[in-house]
Design a protein around this motif. Structure first.
Motif, PDB file in Angstrom:
ATOM      1  N   MET A   1      -5.428   6.287  -5.360  1.00 32.61           N
ATOM      2  CA  MET A   1      -4.051   5.833  -5.590  1.00 32.61           C
ATOM      3  C   MET A   1      -3.108   6.438  -4.561  1.00 32.61           C
ATOM      4  O   MET A   1      -2.266   5.751  -3.992  1.00 32.61           O
ATOM      5  CB  MET A   1      -3.599   6.257  -6.977  1.00 32.61           C
ATOM      6  CG  MET A   1      -4.152   5.369  -8.065  1.00 32.61           C
ATOM      7  SD  MET A   1      -3.374   5.775  -9.617  1.00 32.61           S
ATOM      8  CE  MET A   1      -4.000   4.469 -10.622  1.00 32.61           C
ATOM      9  N   ASP A   2      -3.266   7.743  -4.307  1.00 32.70           N
ATOM     10  CA  ASP A   2      -2.366   8.397  -3.359  1.00 32.70           C
ATOM     11  C   ASP A   2      -2.522   7.802  -1.968  1.00 32.70           C
ATOM     12  O   ASP A   2      -1.535   7.519  -1.292  1.00 32.70           O
ATOM     13  CB  ASP A   2      -2.645   9.903  -3.321  1.00 32.70           C
ATOM     14  CG  ASP A   2      -2.132  10.577  -4.572  1.00 32.70           C
ATOM     15  OD1 ASP A   2      -1.521   9.869  -5.388  1.00 32.70           O
ATOM     16  OD2 ASP A   2      -2.342  11.791  -4.727  1.00 32.70           O
TER      17      ASP A   2
ATOM     18  N   ALA B   1      -3.616   4.845  -1.171  1.00 32.40           N
ATOM     19  CA  ALA B   1      -3.154   3.461  -1.135  1.00 32.40           C
ATOM     20  C   ALA B   1      -1.639   3.416  -0.944  1.00 32.40           C
ATOM     21  O   ALA B   1      -1.115   2.524  -0.282  1.00 32.40           O
ATOM     22  CB  ALA B   1      -3.527   2.747  -2.425  1.00 32.40           C
ATOM     23  N   GLN B   2      -0.940   4.407  -1.502  1.00 33.35           N
ATOM     24  CA  GLN B   2       0.521   4.373  -1.403  1.00 33.35           C
ATOM     25  C   GLN B   2       1.024   4.933  -0.084  1.00 33.35           C
ATOM     26  O   GLN B   2       2.151   4.688   0.296  1.00 33.35           O
ATOM     27  CB  GLN B   2       1.129   5.174  -2.544  1.00 33.35           C
ATOM     28  CG  GLN B   2       0.543   4.793  -3.881  1.00 33.35           C
ATOM     29  CD  GLN B   2       1.574   4.359  -4.861  1.00 33.35           C
ATOM     30  OE1 GLN B   2       2.527   5.051  -5.119  1.00 33.35           O
ATOM     31  NE2 GLN B   2       1.400   3.188  -5.416  1.00 33.35           N
ATOM     32  N   HIS B   3       0.197   5.721   0.583  1.00 37.54           N
ATOM     33  CA  HIS B   3       0.756   6.451   1.722  1.00 37.54           C
ATOM     34  C   HIS B   3       0.154   6.157   3.075  1.00 37.54           C
ATOM     35  O   HIS B   3       0.765   6.481   4.080  1.00 37.54           O
ATOM     36  CB  HIS B   3       0.664   7.951   1.457  1.00 37.54           C
ATOM     37  CG  HIS B   3       1.593   8.371   0.385  1.00 37.54           C
ATOM     38  ND1 HIS B   3       1.161   8.936  -0.778  1.00 37.54           N
ATOM     39  CD2 HIS B   3       2.919   8.251   0.272  1.00 37.54           C
ATOM     40  CE1 HIS B   3       2.194   9.162  -1.558  1.00 37.54           C
ATOM     41  NE2 HIS B   3       3.272   8.741  -0.960  1.00 37.54           N
TER      42      HIS B   3
ATOM     43  N   GLY C   1      -3.159  -1.666  -4.531  1.00 40.98           N
ATOM     44  CA  GLY C   1      -2.118  -0.648  -4.403  1.00 40.98           C
ATOM     45  C   GLY C   1      -1.357  -0.793  -3.115  1.00 40.98           C
ATOM     46  O   GLY C   1      -0.132  -0.685  -3.083  1.00 40.98           O
TER      47      GLY C   1
END
Lengths: 188, 207
Positions: free
Chosen positions: B140-141, B143-145, B169
């Motif tokens: 998740m991290d 995918a967001q960054h 994401g």
């Protein structure tokens, strides 16, 4: 839901404008607006405010929560607590984005306001991320978060629900396997 | 954007599912099978003799080993799902290269459940859930960054299922970035159409 759709919904929020023209009441589907008197502030939906401003027919009055001092205080509050605090507006991101892009000169300290909004957003997203990670790690069934705004939900939208779906699917297989093995042993 | 919202469930036409059940499972034949010796070319026999070991695709191993009468083969778990790899996965799932172990680690794991021995079954199922749960946070991290250039490096160690989540994401982040740049309303040409236009152009230049 996409960010533009969130923005569309946020455009129903009312803001104050100072028109430089006079006009009778407007009868719109979503409600009546006006009457407009030049120089007297009145409350209109955000979409109309943006439209009028683009045509140079009014000046926007940013809402009280969008002032730099209020935002700085909000940021401080957001930093102090571990939970989400109540924002001045449900759609603070969309409203700020629209006001700051259509009329940066109508907002005092526009630059500072923009930075503060971004800071608050980052703080809240960091909180959201850590609570989501905690939630998944503890394999919780449900969670309740107060004062979360639609745009923040949008940031976890496709990935979190589908991740939980997949976990549920694997979990269902696990419980199914457990039941089958119980049946097997009872038959043996 | 629409297809990011659909969750995956095993169904007959799901390509992921077909690919996952393609993976091979080591099987030991329990009975003589006439005329199929060519499956095991090294034995040189015309028939498959009892006790010979052949790797069969998962979709084939399942009905053969679970038949109501005498089972034709006895299937074993592929090496990636055995005790040694389980220990590695439970030690730290985040560093394991599931692309190499799978790349359909979870899907195949679900397909393997029926041929696992009964006492072992809940453990394998629990392992699958635990591995995904442990690996979700970094996915998740990232995918967001991560930027577009880093993507291929980040997804190199992910399972197919995880890559799907990752893409979902990323899509929401891209969408918000476009909105913040005020470019969300601009229509762009579909990639497929752009490619075909380029091809037409090249043809015209050639002729």
């Amino acid at each position: 839901m996409e960010a533009v759709e969130e923005e569309f919904l946020a455009e129903r929020e009312h803001v104050q404008i100072i028109p430089n023209f006079s006009h009778d009441k407007l009868y719109l589907i979503a409600g009546d607006v006006g009457p407009f008197v030049a120089g007297i502030p009145c409350s209109v939906p955000l979409w109309l405010a943006v439209n009028l401003r683009q045509r140079g027919k009014c000046r926007l009055l940013p809402p009280a929560w969008m002032e730099a001092e209020a935002l700085a205080a909000k940021k401080e509050e957001e930093m102090q607590t571990k939970v989400f605090t109540k924002m001045g507006s449900e759609n603070y991101m969309a409203v700020a984005q629209l006001l700051l892009t259509t009329a940066p000169h109508d907002v005092p300290n526009a630059h500072l306001v923009r930075t503060l909004i971004k800071d608050i957003w980052d703080l809240r997203i960091a909180k959201l991320r850590s609570s989501v990670a905690e939630f998944i790690k503890q394999s919780g069934r449900h969670a309740r978060l107060h004062h979360l705004t639609p745009m923040e939900l949008h940031s976890v939208r496709p990935i979190l629900p589908s991740a939980l779906d997949q976990l549920l699917r694997l979990g269902a297989a696990a419980s199914g396997a457990h039941n089958v093995s119980l049946n097997d042993s009872s038959m043996a | 954007m629409a297809n990011f919202y659909t969750s995956y469930y095993p169904n007959y036409f799901s390509v992921e599912d077909i690919l996952a059940s393609q993976d091979r499972v080591p099987c030991k034949f329990e009975v003589t099978v006439k005329g199929l010796g060519y499956l095991d070319a090294s034995s040189g026999n015309e028939d498959i003799l009892p006790g010979s070991k052949i790797e069969l695709p998962c979709w084939m191993a399942r009905p053969l080993c679970s038949s109501k009468r005498l089972p034709i083969v006895s299937a074993q778990l592929p090496v990636n799902y055995r005790e040694r790899y389980r220990e590695i996965l439970s030690a730290d799932a985040c560093v394991v290269d599931l692309q190499k172990l799978g790349p359909h680690f979870y899907e195949l794991g679900l397909h393997l459940l029926p041929i696992t021995s009964a006492p072992d079954r809940p453990r394998l199922a629990a392992l699958l859930t635990q591995v995904l749960r442990d690996r979700l946070r970094p996915i998740m991290d990232d995918a967001q960054h991560c930027s577009a250039d880093e993507t291929s490096q980040k997804i190199a160690k992910l399972d197919r299922l995880e890559i799907r989540l990752f893409r979902g994401g990323q899509e929401s982040v891209r969408d918000r970035e476009r909105w913040l740049d005020r470019t969300a309303h601009l229509l762009s040409m579909a990639p497929l159409l752009a490619a075909s236009n380029a091809r037409h152009k090249r043809k015209r230049q050639d002729s």
